[in-house]
Enzyme design. Structure first.
Site, PDB file in Angstrom:
ATOM      1  N   HIS A 193      14.828  -4.244  18.160  1.00 29.26           N
ATOM      2  CA  HIS A 193      14.031  -3.941  16.979  1.00 29.26           C
ATOM      3  C   HIS A 193      14.885  -3.486  15.792  1.00 29.26           C
ATOM      4  O   HIS A 193      14.743  -3.972  14.676  1.00 29.26           O
ATOM      5  CB  HIS A 193      13.056  -2.856  17.438  1.00 29.26           C
ATOM      6  CG  HIS A 193      12.161  -2.360  16.387  1.00 29.26           C
ATOM      7  ND1 HIS A 193      12.383  -1.179  15.736  1.00 29.26           N
ATOM      8  CD2 HIS A 193      11.049  -2.880  15.861  1.00 29.26           C
ATOM      9  CE1 HIS A 193      11.436  -0.995  14.862  1.00 29.26           C
ATOM     10  NE2 HIS A 193      10.600  -2.010  14.916  1.00 29.26           N
ATOM     11  N   GLU A 434       7.726 -17.878  25.428  1.00 32.54           N
ATOM     12  CA  GLU A 434       8.755 -16.839  25.578  1.00 32.54           C
ATOM     13  C   GLU A 434       8.725 -16.194  26.954  1.00 32.54           C
ATOM     14  O   GLU A 434       9.351 -15.169  27.179  1.00 32.54           O
ATOM     15  CB  GLU A 434       8.699 -15.805  24.454  1.00 32.54           C
ATOM     16  CG  GLU A 434       7.354 -15.258  24.130  1.00 32.54           C
ATOM     17  CD  GLU A 434       7.367 -14.335  22.899  1.00 32.54           C
ATOM     18  OE1 GLU A 434       8.433 -14.045  22.334  1.00 32.54           O
ATOM     19  OE2 GLU A 434       6.283 -13.888  22.523  1.00 32.54           O
ATOM     20  N   ASP A 458      12.868 -13.280  23.923  1.00 30.99           N
ATOM     21  CA  ASP A 458      12.133 -12.885  25.124  1.00 30.99           C
ATOM     22  C   ASP A 458      12.335 -13.876  26.272  1.00 30.99           C
ATOM     23  O   ASP A 458      12.382 -13.476  27.432  1.00 30.99           O
ATOM     24  CB  ASP A 458      10.643 -12.732  24.810  1.00 30.99           C
ATOM     25  CG  ASP A 458      10.360 -11.382  24.169  1.00 30.99           C
ATOM     26  OD1 ASP A 458      10.900 -10.374  24.671  1.00 30.99           O
ATOM     27  OD2 ASP A 458       9.636 -11.326  23.170  1.00 30.99           O
ATOM     28  N   ARG A 468      16.491  -6.935  26.757  1.00 32.65           N
ATOM     29  CA  ARG A 468      17.143  -7.381  25.520  1.00 32.65           C
ATOM     30  C   ARG A 468      17.653  -6.230  24.663  1.00 32.65           C
ATOM     31  O   ARG A 468      18.493  -6.433  23.786  1.00 32.65           O
ATOM     32  CB  ARG A 468      16.186  -8.248  24.696  1.00 32.65           C
ATOM     33  CG  ARG A 468      14.961  -7.520  24.265  1.00 32.65           C
ATOM     34  CD  ARG A 468      13.921  -8.453  23.689  1.00 32.65           C
ATOM     35  NE  ARG A 468      14.006  -8.564  22.243  1.00 32.65           N
ATOM     36  CZ  ARG A 468      13.120  -9.223  21.505  1.00 32.65           C
ATOM     37  NH1 ARG A 468      12.124  -9.859  22.085  1.00 32.65           N
ATOM     38  NH2 ARG A 468      13.238  -9.266  20.207  1.00 32.65           N
ATOM     39  N   CYS A 505      12.223 -20.061  17.249  1.00 27.55           N
ATOM     40  CA  CYS A 505      12.255 -18.999  16.242  1.00 27.55           C
ATOM     41  C   CYS A 505      12.988 -17.752  16.733  1.00 27.55           C
ATOM     42  O   CYS A 505      13.048 -16.759  16.034  1.00 27.55           O
ATOM     43  CB  CYS A 505      10.835 -18.637  15.802  1.00 27.55           C
ATOM     44  SG  CYS A 505       9.832 -17.977  17.126  1.00 27.55           S
TER      45      CYS A 505
END
Ligand code: PEP
Ligand code: MG
Length: 581
Positions: A193, A434, A458, A468, A505
């Protein structure tokens, strides 16, 4: 320079400035017994700390209100009201009168309150636990006279390099973005994030430094190089000069790349590759639109919720989506429905989970809360009047989820109709691929969706069972692992067979070498960070699909990520890209 700390490059750019250490954690508090005659003084110290904390909260509140509006700023009023609570004050004073030091007395009462709140039945009360923690940190920092830890202290113009353990949503809202030159965190990886947010804000960043907050004292001068992951502490003048020179070179290279923005994204053998931008904040849209991107391939709407006490209402969401749609004229804008929970935003009021990555998040949470989801769907259908909006669902594992979402989309349309509102009914609905489930069973979706978009961040995480955001696992997060490449290939083949559009993406698309691999695997649409649009376009315009296919074929045939990477590098070198991409 005195020493170097090396982390994971997360957002490019070079910054030179003072280190501002932010330890936004509850500090350790010693058990301190005070004599009877010190009690009154200790109570005065408590009130003084409360008063100073309230002044700071008002400062933050005003700043946030200016930037983001009254609703977002309201969190800080709530925090201030905690410090004015008569019950809380008298409980702490009572413990001080029993000869406890003010900070211990305060800590004990805050612990009791947090426990009581987190067990509360009402979500509004559970939501306050985060606020209690912030208040506790703020007051203890003042009582213990801990220097340099308060986000409010980062002054405008300081050009500070923020060093912190993790940039949580609560910290993010408190920071004055104009005072920050760069971010460095102990935690995190390229796809976490904080890294995504830093790239959106255009701030150079390094993550995964592991123990920078312990190594540094604050106020050191540092050079942060977001492209290499290097944090140089107390550099010499010569070091600084040479980095300034590098920064100038980088800026020149960027200008150089800029001319690509108006050129077509087409391979040497004439195949068009659509490049779109990932937009995380509505404010980013106008700049992203000048990057040469042909629309938005992923708008991460959950960033609208960062650090807020409540979800934005329909009108606010509608305006945010409309802003992005209008920035891109009539070009496609793929807006993803809220992907909250998990590594993303813990939205206040929901119980913490033992396994958030496998938890109640994204589409699961939205479907279970049709009212909350309905607000977003109505805002999306209204924004769709202004352009080519496409709706995308995150973390889908079964087609049932798509069908339920479609039913709610129809319901949203009916509601808007009955309100006499302007909206578009026929927006395309797609899914993110994902999870391994969605990739392996991609064919089960084809009758119900209009497009696929592969979220490799993901997909890699769930396929390889590698968190991740965990810096300790960063080297194991390998998008070129054969299992990931095969899942991508399978998804692309399924899409082509059924005449569906398929894009990528995730971060893979933004990295030139991986973008080359994706083109070789049959992908013709990439959605990338705005800054990466020219970098990826340069690759597209320098390669042929034939070369990319050959390299991807070779990468698929070997058995490790490292061997795949070597094959791809060979392929790119054959296409004339000699430098490290
Ligand atoms: C992904 O998972 O690849 C993706 C694009 O979504 P996010 O990074 O927001 O999870
Ligand atoms: Mg994702």
């Amino acid at each position: 320079m005195e020493r170097k700390l090396v982390g994971i490059p997360a957002s490019p750019g070079i910054a030179v400035g003072p280190v501002h250490l932010l330890r936004w954690e509850i500090p350790e508090v010693r058990h301190r017994i005070i004599p009877d005659d010190a009690v009154d003084g200790e109570i005065r110290r408590l009130h003084d700390a409360f008063d100073r904390a309230k002044v700071r909260l008002r400062q933050i509140r005003d700043r946030v209100e200016q930037r983001a509006g009254a609703q977002e700023a309201a969190i800080f009023d709530v925090q201030r009201s905690i410090l004015e609570d008569a019950e809380l004050i008298s409980a702490v004073e009572a413990l001080i009168r029993q000869n406890l030091g003010a900070e211990k007395a305060f800590e004990i009462v805050m612990l009791e309150w947090s426990q009581k709140f987190s067990r509360a039945a009402h979500p509004m009360l559970r939501e306050r636990v985060g606020d209690l923690k912030d208040v506790e940190i703020r007051v203890l920092t003042l009582l213990l006279n801990l220097p340099d830890h308060d986000p409010v202290d980062v002054m405008k113009g300081a050009n500070a390099i923020i060093v912190t353990h993790d940039l949580t949503p609560s910290l993010t809202v408190q920071l004055d973005r104009q005072a920050i030159a760069a971010i460095a965190t102990d935690a995190g990886t390229r796809t976490s994030h904080v890294a995504i947010l830093a790239r959106s804000l255009g701030l150079p960043a390094i993550v995964g430094l592991r123990n920078a907050t312990e190594e540094l004292r604050g106020h050191e001068t540092a050079i942060l190089d977001g492209s290499t992951g290097l944090l140089a502490i107390n550099p010499t003048h010569r070091d600084i000069e040479s980095y300034r020179e590098r920064a100038r070179q980088e800026a020149l290279a960027e200008v150089e790349l800029k001319h690509l923005s108006s050129l077509e994204s087409v391979t040497t053998d004439g195949v068009r590759i659509t490049l779109r931008a990932n937009v995380d904040l509505p404010e980013e849209a106008e700049l992203a639109a000048t990057s040469g991107a042909e629309g938005v391939g992923l708008m991460r709407t959950e960033f609208l919720v960062v650090g807020r006490a409540s979800m934005p209402d329909e009108e606010e969401q509608y305006r945010a989506y409309r802003r992005v749609v209008q920035a891109f004229g009539g070009r496609p804008v793929v807006i993803r429905t809220f992907d909250v929970g998990g590594d993303k935003l813990p939205v206040g009021g929901y119980a913490t989970e033992a396994n958030p990555f496998l938890g109640w998040r994204a589409i699961r949470m939205c479907l279970d809360q049709p009212e909350l989801f309905g607000v977003q769907l109505r805002a999306l259908l209204r924004a769709a009047v202004h352009g080519d909006v496409r709706v995308m669902l995150p973390l889908v594992v079964t087609v049932d989820e798509v069908r339920s979402a479609r039913a709610l989309l129809d319901e949203a349309a009916r509601t808007l109709e009955s309100r006499g509102e302007q909206f578009r009914r026929d927006v395309p609905l797609g899914v993110m691929i994902e999870t391994p489930a969605a990739a392996v069973a991609a064919d089960s979706f084809v009758r119900d969706v209009n497009f696929f978009s592969i979220g490799t961040n993901d997909l890699v995480q769930y396929t390889l069972a590698v968190d991740r955001g965990n810096a300790n696992l960063a080297t194991r997060f390998t998008p070129l692992h054969p299992a990931v490449l095969r899942l991508i290939r399978r998804t692309v083949d399924t899409a082509i067979e059924h005449n569906l559009e398929v894009a990528v993406c995730g971060e893979m698309a933004s990295q030139p070498l991986m973008a080359f691999a994706l083109i070789g695997l049959g992908v013709r649409q990439l959605s990338v960070a705005p800054r990466s649009v020219p970098l990826v376009k340069r690759i597209v315009r320098g390669i042929s699909v034939a070369v990319a296919e050959e390299a991807a074929g070779a990468a698929l045939a070997v058995d490790t990520a490292a061997a795949s990477e070597a094959e791809l590098r060979r392929g790119l070198a054959a296409a004339g890209f000699v430098e490290n991409v």
